[in-house]
Design a protein around this motif. Sequence first.
Motif, PDB file in Angstrom:
ATOM      1  N   GLY A 412       0.777  -1.226   0.000  1.00 46.10           N
ATOM      2  CA  GLY A 412       0.000   0.000   0.000  1.00 46.10           C
ATOM      3  C   GLY A 412       0.810   1.279   0.000  1.00 46.10           C
ATOM      4  O   GLY A 412       0.246   2.364   0.151  1.00 46.10           O
ATOM      5  N   VAL A 413       2.158   1.192  -0.191  1.00 40.47           N
ATOM      6  CA  VAL A 413       3.023   2.371  -0.154  1.00 40.47           C
ATOM      7  C   VAL A 413       3.827   2.439  -1.444  1.00 40.47           C
ATOM      8  O   VAL A 413       4.359   1.421  -1.922  1.00 40.47           O
ATOM      9  CB  VAL A 413       3.978   2.313   1.064  1.00 40.47           C
ATOM     10  N   ASP A 414       3.922   3.616  -2.017  1.00 40.84           N
ATOM     11  CA  ASP A 414       4.739   3.832  -3.211  1.00 40.84           C
ATOM     12  C   ASP A 414       6.205   3.652  -2.836  1.00 40.84           C
ATOM     13  O   ASP A 414       6.712   4.322  -1.928  1.00 40.84           O
ATOM     14  CB  ASP A 414       4.501   5.245  -3.754  1.00 40.84           C
ATOM     15  N   VAL A 415       6.920   2.738  -3.513  1.00 41.24           N
ATOM     16  CA  VAL A 415       8.298   2.435  -3.134  1.00 41.24           C
ATOM     17  C   VAL A 415       9.232   3.610  -3.388  1.00 41.24           C
ATOM     18  O   VAL A 415      10.356   3.631  -2.856  1.00 41.24           O
ATOM     19  CB  VAL A 415       8.815   1.182  -3.884  1.00 41.24           C
ATOM     20  N   SER A 416       8.808   4.595  -4.191  1.00 46.07           N
ATOM     21  CA  SER A 416       9.666   5.758  -4.423  1.00 46.07           C
ATOM     22  C   SER A 416       9.831   6.599  -3.159  1.00 46.07           C
ATOM     23  O   SER A 416      10.728   7.428  -3.083  1.00 46.07           O
ATOM     24  CB  SER A 416       9.105   6.614  -5.557  1.00 46.07           C
ATOM     25  N   THR A 417       8.973   6.387  -2.172  1.00 36.03           N
ATOM     26  CA  THR A 417       9.080   7.113  -0.906  1.00 36.03           C
ATOM     27  C   THR A 417       9.898   6.349   0.121  1.00 36.03           C
ATOM     28  O   THR A 417      10.070   6.827   1.245  1.00 36.03           O
ATOM     29  CB  THR A 417       7.685   7.383  -0.324  1.00 36.03           C
ATOM     30  N   LEU A 418      10.400   5.162  -0.260  1.00 41.73           N
ATOM     31  CA  LEU A 418      11.131   4.318   0.680  1.00 41.73           C
ATOM     32  C   LEU A 418      12.586   4.208   0.245  1.00 41.73           C
ATOM     33  O   LEU A 418      12.921   4.434  -0.920  1.00 41.73           O
ATOM     34  CB  LEU A 418      10.509   2.923   0.747  1.00 41.73           C
ATOM     35  N   CYS A 419      13.440   3.846   1.187  1.00 43.05           N
ATOM     36  CA  CYS A 419      14.842   3.575   0.860  1.00 43.05           C
ATOM     37  C   CYS A 419      15.082   2.070   0.914  1.00 43.05           C
ATOM     38  O   CYS A 419      14.215   1.298   1.344  1.00 43.05           O
ATOM     39  CB  CYS A 419      15.769   4.304   1.830  1.00 43.05           C
ATOM     40  N   ALA A 420      16.259   1.662   0.474  1.00 45.91           N
ATOM     41  CA  ALA A 420      16.562   0.231   0.419  1.00 45.91           C
ATOM     42  C   ALA A 420      16.497  -0.411   1.798  1.00 45.91           C
ATOM     43  O   ALA A 420      16.073  -1.564   1.944  1.00 45.91           O
ATOM     44  CB  ALA A 420      17.946   0.030  -0.202  1.00 45.91           C
ATOM     45  N   GLU A 421      16.909   0.329   2.846  1.00 42.54           N
ATOM     46  CA  GLU A 421      16.856  -0.222   4.203  1.00 42.54           C
ATOM     47  C   GLU A 421      15.416  -0.496   4.634  1.00 42.54           C
ATOM     48  O   GLU A 421      15.151  -1.471   5.351  1.00 42.54           O
ATOM     49  CB  GLU A 421      17.528   0.741   5.187  1.00 42.54           C
ATOM     50  N   ASP A 422      14.479   0.364   4.204  1.00 42.72           N
ATOM     51  CA  ASP A 422      13.072   0.130   4.532  1.00 42.72           C
ATOM     52  C   ASP A 422      12.577  -1.160   3.880  1.00 42.72           C
ATOM     53  O   ASP A 422      11.931  -1.994   4.529  1.00 42.72           O
ATOM     54  CB  ASP A 422      12.209   1.305   4.054  1.00 42.72           C
ATOM     55  N   MET A 423      12.887  -1.337   2.594  1.00 40.17           N
ATOM     56  CA  MET A 423      12.421  -2.524   1.881  1.00 40.17           C
ATOM     57  C   MET A 423      13.077  -3.793   2.416  1.00 40.17           C
ATOM     58  O   MET A 423      12.468  -4.863   2.411  1.00 40.17           O
ATOM     59  CB  MET A 423      12.716  -2.382   0.388  1.00 40.17           C
ATOM     60  N   ALA A 424      14.318  -3.682   2.894  1.00 44.28           N
ATOM     61  CA  ALA A 424      15.026  -4.862   3.392  1.00 44.28           C
ATOM     62  C   ALA A 424      14.343  -5.463   4.611  1.00 44.28           C
ATOM     63  O   ALA A 424      14.555  -6.636   4.931  1.00 44.28           O
ATOM     64  CB  ALA A 424      16.471  -4.505   3.722  1.00 44.28           C
ATOM     65  N   ALA A 425      13.536  -4.674   5.313  1.00 43.63           N
ATOM     66  CA  ALA A 425      12.819  -5.198   6.469  1.00 43.63           C
ATOM     67  C   ALA A 425      11.640  -6.073   6.055  1.00 43.63           C
ATOM     68  O   ALA A 425      11.080  -6.791   6.896  1.00 43.63           O
ATOM     69  CB  ALA A 425      12.320  -4.043   7.342  1.00 43.63           C
ATOM     70  N   PHE A 426      11.266  -6.028   4.773  1.00 47.53           N
ATOM     71  CA  PHE A 426      10.097  -6.778   4.304  1.00 47.53           C
ATOM     72  C   PHE A 426      10.433  -7.799   3.225  1.00 47.53           C
ATOM     73  O   PHE A 426       9.653  -8.722   3.001  1.00 47.53           O
ATOM     74  CB  PHE A 426       9.039  -5.806   3.746  1.00 47.53           C
ATOM     75  N   VAL A 427      11.560  -7.641   2.564  1.00 47.43           N
ATOM     76  CA  VAL A 427      11.918  -8.511   1.444  1.00 47.43           C
ATOM     77  C   VAL A 427      13.335  -9.035   1.648  1.00 47.43           C
ATOM     78  O   VAL A 427      14.264  -8.251   1.857  1.00 47.43           O
ATOM     79  CB  VAL A 427      11.836  -7.763   0.097  1.00 47.43           C
ATOM     80  N   SER A 428      13.487 -10.357   1.614  1.00 47.99           N
ATOM     81  CA  SER A 428      14.807 -10.991   1.650  1.00 47.99           C
ATOM     82  C   SER A 428      15.121 -11.532   0.265  1.00 47.99           C
ATOM     83  O   SER A 428      14.244 -12.100  -0.392  1.00 47.99           O
ATOM     84  CB  SER A 428      14.836 -12.128   2.673  1.00 47.99           C
ATOM     85  N   VAL A 429      16.362 -11.376  -0.163  1.00 44.79           N
ATOM     86  CA  VAL A 429      16.763 -11.769  -1.504  1.00 44.79           C
ATOM     87  C   VAL A 429      17.958 -12.707  -1.431  1.00 44.79           C
ATOM     88  O   VAL A 429      18.968 -12.383  -0.798  1.00 44.79           O
ATOM     89  CB  VAL A 429      17.109 -10.538  -2.372  1.00 44.79           C
ATOM     90  N   ALA A 430      17.823 -13.870  -2.059  1.00 46.86           N
ATOM     91  CA  ALA A 430      18.967 -14.753  -2.291  1.00 46.86           C
ATOM     92  C   ALA A 430      19.356 -14.572  -3.747  1.00 46.86           C
ATOM     93  O   ALA A 430      18.804 -15.203  -4.644  1.00 46.86           O
ATOM     94  CB  ALA A 430      18.598 -16.203  -1.992  1.00 46.86           C
ATOM     95  N   ALA A 431      20.284 -13.648  -3.987  1.00 46.80           N
ATOM     96  CA  ALA A 431      20.612 -13.238  -5.347  1.00 46.80           C
ATOM     97  C   ALA A 431      21.443 -14.290  -6.053  1.00 46.80           C
ATOM     98  O   ALA A 431      22.114 -15.117  -5.428  1.00 46.80           O
ATOM     99  CB  ALA A 431      21.347 -11.904  -5.327  1.00 46.80           C
ATOM    100  N   GLN A 432      21.423 -14.236  -7.391  1.00 50.39           N
ATOM    101  CA  GLN A 432      22.230 -15.170  -8.169  1.00 50.39           C
ATOM    102  C   GLN A 432      23.716 -14.852  -8.018  1.00 50.39           C
ATOM    103  O   GLN A 432      24.551 -15.752  -7.998  1.00 50.39           O
ATOM    104  CB  GLN A 432      21.823 -15.102  -9.639  1.00 50.39           C
ATOM    105  N   ASP A 433      24.039 -13.565  -7.895  1.00 50.90           N
ATOM    106  CA  ASP A 433      25.435 -13.156  -7.719  1.00 50.90           C
ATOM    107  C   ASP A 433      25.727 -12.860  -6.250  1.00 50.90           C
ATOM    108  O   ASP A 433      26.293 -11.823  -5.910  1.00 50.90           O
ATOM    109  CB  ASP A 433      25.755 -11.943  -8.588  1.00 50.90           C
TER     110      ASP A 433
END
Length: 573
Positions: A412-433
């Motif tokens: 419900g929030v536009d991600v342009s108003t958030l920083c990467a640290e904010d998103m990291a609290a909700f999304v975990s990524v196991a990247a290919q690299d």
Amino acid sequence: MTMPQDSLAGGAQGFFRLSVGLRWRLALGVGFACAAALASFGLLFLSGWLLAGAAVAGLGGQAVARAFNIVLPATGVRFFAMVRILARYLERVVAHDGALRLGGHLRAWVYARLAPLAPAGLVDQQGGDLLGRFVSDTDKVAAYYTDVALPFLRALLCGVVFVGVFACFTLPAAALLAAGLLLGGVLVPLLAGPAMDRLVRVEAEQQSHIQAELAQTLQNMGEYLLLDAASGRARLWQVQQAGMDKACWKLDVLESAARGLITLITFATALGVLVLAVNACRAGQLSVAEVPMLVLGVLAAFDVAAPLPLARQAAAQAKLATMRLDAACPPSAPRPVVQGADLPHAPYDLVVRDLSFAYPKTVSPVLQNANLIIRQGEHVGLIGPSGIGKSSLINLLFGFYVPDSGSISFGGVDVSTLCAEDMAAFVSVAAQDFHLFAGTLRDNLLLAAPHATEQELADVLETAQLTQFIQSLPQGLQTWVGNDGLRLSGGQARRVAVAQALLRGTPWLVLDEPTEGLDAPLEQALMAALVQRCERTTIVCMTHRQAVLPFMHRVIRVEDACFRPGGGSDMKS
């Protein structure tokens, strides 16, 4: 300590901005440096008078020798000697402590400016060059205090005192000393300065190039060995190193020549003072013992001028270092962040509307008027050829890049108003690299969740199908994995990255090729354990492997710069 907000703004200004909060400590270091220089001057000055006075008293007969008071000047000599030793020690302690504190604050400032730029703002930077700037350039800027400010301030303050002391005995000698100090301490560094600036710039460019090329070669050593190109790279470094050595040699020659010129000025001044002092002695204005005292005083006074050519070279290095750091840390972030914005809230749905995006300096768009909705709790497979835009969705979600048009909302929030640290609290990524650090398995796992318990570690290792492997290791979780997980196989290292993502326990889990390098039974076991553990967690799995797709609720294909239905699965409803 208050850090510079926008820029280091050149050597001297950058230093003064950087030193806010440490100025009393740095001023104390200057005070001790001046005390050491003054004590050294007093020691030689008084020693000259004492030796000459004792010689004159000895030649004057027994009565004169008995009348000569040797106790007081000898005490003064011991006093100056002790003060010099103590002041030099305290100068080293206080000054280097201040420089280390400056370096620590500067590195924190540089890191704070670089971190928000990654990865979009660093695409034009070479890793080796950036690391070199972070290490060597910050050292050179922090060393501005000990290598530049302190020598010049000491020369200025002590030079005034030296001339004042000489003026108490004879004004002509004081004027000659002042002229000599100005020539040696001001004119010589000014004359050598432009050439030093040019050579320092050449040396820095060569060093940056070597560091960048070396880091790139070490990262791709396997490919260079397969192509039999390693020897060619080594020969190239030898040529580049020879160019840098030549610039360093010229700098050393120039600095030595400047010091030699100061030495000539020193002896010329001493000779002139000797002539003036002898004339003053003949005129009855000075005693015989004061003549060698003034000559030795000249030699002691020029001790503060001798380091100035090297200080001028350090000033050129610090100025260039600040310019390089300013260039690597631009004041503008790649995307604006709205302060005080609301954080995402349940349900954590992802809604992409009319999204268009192309990477900088590219022609073809990765996404064009793309639309996508992923509901909380869904397990979605994201498929498509390499480079088609699957990973770009994550880069946009975390705000690493700014879309050309359209919008992305999460919870419900536009991600342009958030920083990467904010998103990291909700999304975990196991990247290919992914990257594993040179440490133990436990260290790498705890990077994701520093306060994880032993049971939590055991649970994620079981899910990642690593339990038996860990138990087979003599040191278990204390096993050293090597740089970038070199001691692990590709599949093992990838599952460690999956375990890291699981440890964070976020509502969303993004897996980029999680089963790459695994055989079919292990692939099936890993996916089955993941979907069982993350039944209510949203999973987005980017993959090329068809065996993974039956574990997903639905499949989305990235095609023609859009998100299109790619089929469902037979196993999940």
